[in-house]
Design a protein around this motif. Structure first.
Motif, PDB file in Angstrom:
ATOM      1  N   ARG A 214      12.607  19.695  -7.301  1.00 10.66           N
ATOM      2  CA  ARG A 214      14.063  19.660  -7.426  1.00 10.66           C
ATOM      3  C   ARG A 214      14.767  18.904  -6.300  1.00 10.66           C
ATOM      4  O   ARG A 214      15.883  18.418  -6.477  1.00 10.66           O
ATOM      5  CB  ARG A 214      14.609  21.089  -7.496  1.00 10.66           C
ATOM      6  CG  ARG A 214      14.364  21.890  -6.212  1.00 10.66           C
ATOM      7  CD  ARG A 214      14.646  23.368  -6.420  1.00 10.66           C
ATOM      8  NE  ARG A 214      14.351  24.163  -5.216  1.00 10.66           N
ATOM      9  CZ  ARG A 214      13.143  24.562  -4.879  1.00 10.66           C
ATOM     10  NH1 ARG A 214      12.115  24.257  -5.646  1.00 10.66           N
ATOM     11  NH2 ARG A 214      12.961  25.276  -3.786  1.00 10.66           N
ATOM     12  N   TRP A 215      14.143  18.792  -5.127  1.00 13.77           N
ATOM     13  CA  TRP A 215      14.798  18.187  -3.959  1.00 13.77           C
ATOM     14  C   TRP A 215      14.292  16.770  -3.689  1.00 13.77           C
ATOM     15  O   TRP A 215      14.562  16.191  -2.653  1.00 13.77           O
ATOM     16  CB  TRP A 215      14.599  19.085  -2.733  1.00 13.77           C
ATOM     17  CG  TRP A 215      15.521  18.812  -1.582  1.00 13.77           C
ATOM     18  CD1 TRP A 215      15.167  18.510  -0.295  1.00 13.77           C
ATOM     19  CD2 TRP A 215      16.957  18.838  -1.568  1.00 13.77           C
ATOM     20  NE1 TRP A 215      16.270  18.334   0.515  1.00 13.77           N
ATOM     21  CE2 TRP A 215      17.393  18.538  -0.255  1.00 13.77           C
ATOM     22  CE3 TRP A 215      17.928  19.080  -2.552  1.00 13.77           C
ATOM     23  CZ2 TRP A 215      18.741  18.478   0.103  1.00 13.77           C
ATOM     24  CZ3 TRP A 215      19.275  19.016  -2.186  1.00 13.77           C
ATOM     25  CH2 TRP A 215      19.657  18.720  -0.882  1.00 13.77           C
TER      26      TRP A 215
ATOM     27  N   GLY B  43      22.936  17.073 -10.937  1.00 14.19           N
ATOM     28  CA  GLY B  43      21.702  17.770 -10.596  1.00 14.19           C
ATOM     29  C   GLY B  43      20.477  17.152 -11.218  1.00 14.19           C
ATOM     30  O   GLY B  43      19.413  17.777 -11.261  1.00 14.19           O
TER      31      GLY B  43
ATOM     32  N   ARG C 156      15.468  15.669 -15.541  1.00 12.21           N
ATOM     33  CA  ARG C 156      14.573  14.817 -14.768  1.00 12.21           C
ATOM     34  C   ARG C 156      14.363  13.478 -15.479  1.00 12.21           C
ATOM     35  O   ARG C 156      14.177  13.438 -16.697  1.00 12.21           O
ATOM     36  CB  ARG C 156      13.195  15.491 -14.596  1.00 12.21           C
ATOM     37  CG  ARG C 156      13.223  16.872 -13.956  1.00 12.21           C
ATOM     38  CD  ARG C 156      13.444  16.763 -12.457  1.00 12.21           C
ATOM     39  NE  ARG C 156      13.247  18.030 -11.789  1.00 12.21           N
ATOM     40  CZ  ARG C 156      14.232  18.875 -11.487  1.00 12.21           C
ATOM     41  NH1 ARG C 156      15.483  18.579 -11.825  1.00 12.21           N
ATOM     42  NH2 ARG C 156      13.977  20.011 -10.859  1.00 12.21           N
TER      43      ARG C 156
ATOM     44  N   GLY D 262      20.679  19.072 -14.519  1.00 12.65           N
ATOM     45  CA  GLY D 262      19.469  19.581 -13.896  1.00 12.65           C
ATOM     46  C   GLY D 262      18.208  18.960 -14.457  1.00 12.65           C
ATOM     47  O   GLY D 262      17.103  19.401 -14.133  1.00 12.65           O
TER      48      GLY D 262
ATOM     49  N   THR E  76      14.452  12.990  -5.051  1.00 11.27           N
ATOM     50  CA  THR E  76      15.109  12.062  -5.957  1.00 11.27           C
ATOM     51  C   THR E  76      15.302  10.712  -5.287  1.00 11.27           C
ATOM     52  O   THR E  76      15.338  10.621  -4.051  1.00 11.27           O
ATOM     53  CB  THR E  76      16.458  12.624  -6.464  1.00 11.27           C
ATOM     54  OG1 THR E  76      16.905  11.843  -7.581  1.00 11.27           O
ATOM     55  CG2 THR E  76      17.511  12.623  -5.371  1.00 11.27           C
TER      56      THR E  76
ATOM     57  N   THR F 288      17.445  14.538 -11.220  1.00 16.37           N
ATOM     58  CA  THR F 288      16.663  13.729 -10.291  1.00 16.37           C
ATOM     59  C   THR F 288      16.079  12.524 -11.018  1.00 16.37           C
ATOM     60  O   THR F 288      15.775  12.585 -12.210  1.00 16.37           O
ATOM     61  CB  THR F 288      15.523  14.538  -9.651  1.00 16.37           C
ATOM     62  OG1 THR F 288      14.553  14.879 -10.652  1.00 16.37           O
ATOM     63  CG2 THR F 288      16.051  15.805  -8.981  1.00 16.37           C
TER      64      THR F 288
ATOM     65  N   GLN G 231      10.385  22.583 -11.239  1.00 24.48           N
ATOM     66  CA  GLN G 231      11.345  23.145 -10.288  1.00 24.48           C
ATOM     67  C   GLN G 231      10.937  22.826  -8.856  1.00 24.48           C
ATOM     68  O   GLN G 231      11.793  22.677  -7.972  1.00 24.48           O
ATOM     69  CB  GLN G 231      11.456  24.664 -10.505  1.00 24.48           C
ATOM     70  CG  GLN G 231      12.403  25.383  -9.557  1.00 24.48           C
ATOM     71  CD  GLN G 231      13.864  25.001  -9.732  1.00 24.48           C
ATOM     72  OE1 GLN G 231      14.210  24.280 -10.672  1.00 24.48           O
ATOM     73  NE2 GLN G 231      14.717  25.464  -8.827  1.00 24.48           N
TER      74      GLN G 231
END
Length: 250
Positions: free
Chosen positions: A235-236, A177, A135, A133, A238, A179, A232
């Motif tokens: 999050r979608w 998860g 980055r 999760g 990437t 990115t 957060q």
């Protein structure tokens, strides 16, 4: 409580300029920040102090990039302070304005060693420490997609290579998860650019003229874009190349 409370971040080249702006923003958002520097330890400590003065937590790690074993040494230093990382920002980089006809092999190799090889191996070795999760953000450049300053061709080539790393790594780390994105600044008011940007009012106006917004960028402009991607809310997103040039490529 900040959006990044409980997270640990590593920002390379964070003792000044864009990197420092990113480190300070992530610190304000609650992350514990590793402030990497290559040679200016005093500036790195100033960045750490600024983060702590704002209520954040930070520590400095000094490792020269662009030399054999740099990534290993960087993570060894990091591991002395933390047991994992949530956010990795590959910001450290060097440039040259030497014309195409004049740049030599040694300078060319140095550019690629710092701007491409170092982030590649920093990320490869960091992946085992990067929590699911997490980055990764690579600091690219608007010059990777526009030939507006051909005297910076070799530098632009390194950033284009970094963008390929971003795109493909998003597929590699996506199942965890994690990115991976690029942020591409335009002309930003930093000490590195001061040598030409602040030589005259005309130079400043010319630089501001590249932007659709009619001004020169600031480190905070880039830091805010990074802060979105590592939050957060990002999050979608990437495998993305984020134009943070103020519309210079419009």
């Amino acid at each position: 409580m900040g959006a990044l409370t409980g997270k640990t971040a590593l920002v390379t080249g964070a003792s000044r300029g864009i990197g420092r702006g990113i480190a300070e923003r992530l610190g304000r958002d609650g992350a514990r920040v590793a402030v990497h520097y290559g040679s200016n330890g005093a500036a790195a400590q100033e960045a750490v102090a600024a983060i702590e003065a704002g209520g954040g937590s930070a520590f400095a790690i000094g490792v020269e990039l662009g030399v054999p074993g740099d990534a290993e040494r960087l993570w060894e230093e990091f591991d002395r302070h933390a047991d994992g990382v949530d956010i990795l920002v590959n910001n450290a980089g060097i440039g040259t304005s030497r014309p195409f006809e004049e740049i030599g092999e040694e300078e060319y190799d140095r550019l690629f060693a710092v701007n491409v090889k170092a982030p590649h191996f920093i990320t490869r070795l960091g992946a085992r420490r990067l929590r699911d999760g997490g980055r990764v953000v690579n600091i690219s450049s608007g010059l990777a997609r526009a030939a507006v300053m051909p005297e910076l061709m070799a530098y632009a080539m390194t950033k284009a290579a970094l963008d390929v790393l971003t795109r493909d790594l998003s597929k590699v780390l996506g199942p965890r998860g994690i990115t991976v994105n690029s942020v591409a600044p335009g002309i930003v008011d930093t000490d590195v650019n001061a040598g030409w940007l602040r030589t005259s009012d005309e130079a400043w106006r010319d630089a501001a003229g590249y932007s659709a917004l009619g001004r020169v960028g600031t480190p905070a402009d880039i830091a805010d874009a990074v802060a979105f991607l590592v939050s957060q809310d990002g999050r979608w997103v990437t495998g993305h190349w984020l134009d943070a040039t103020g519309g210079s490529l419009a």
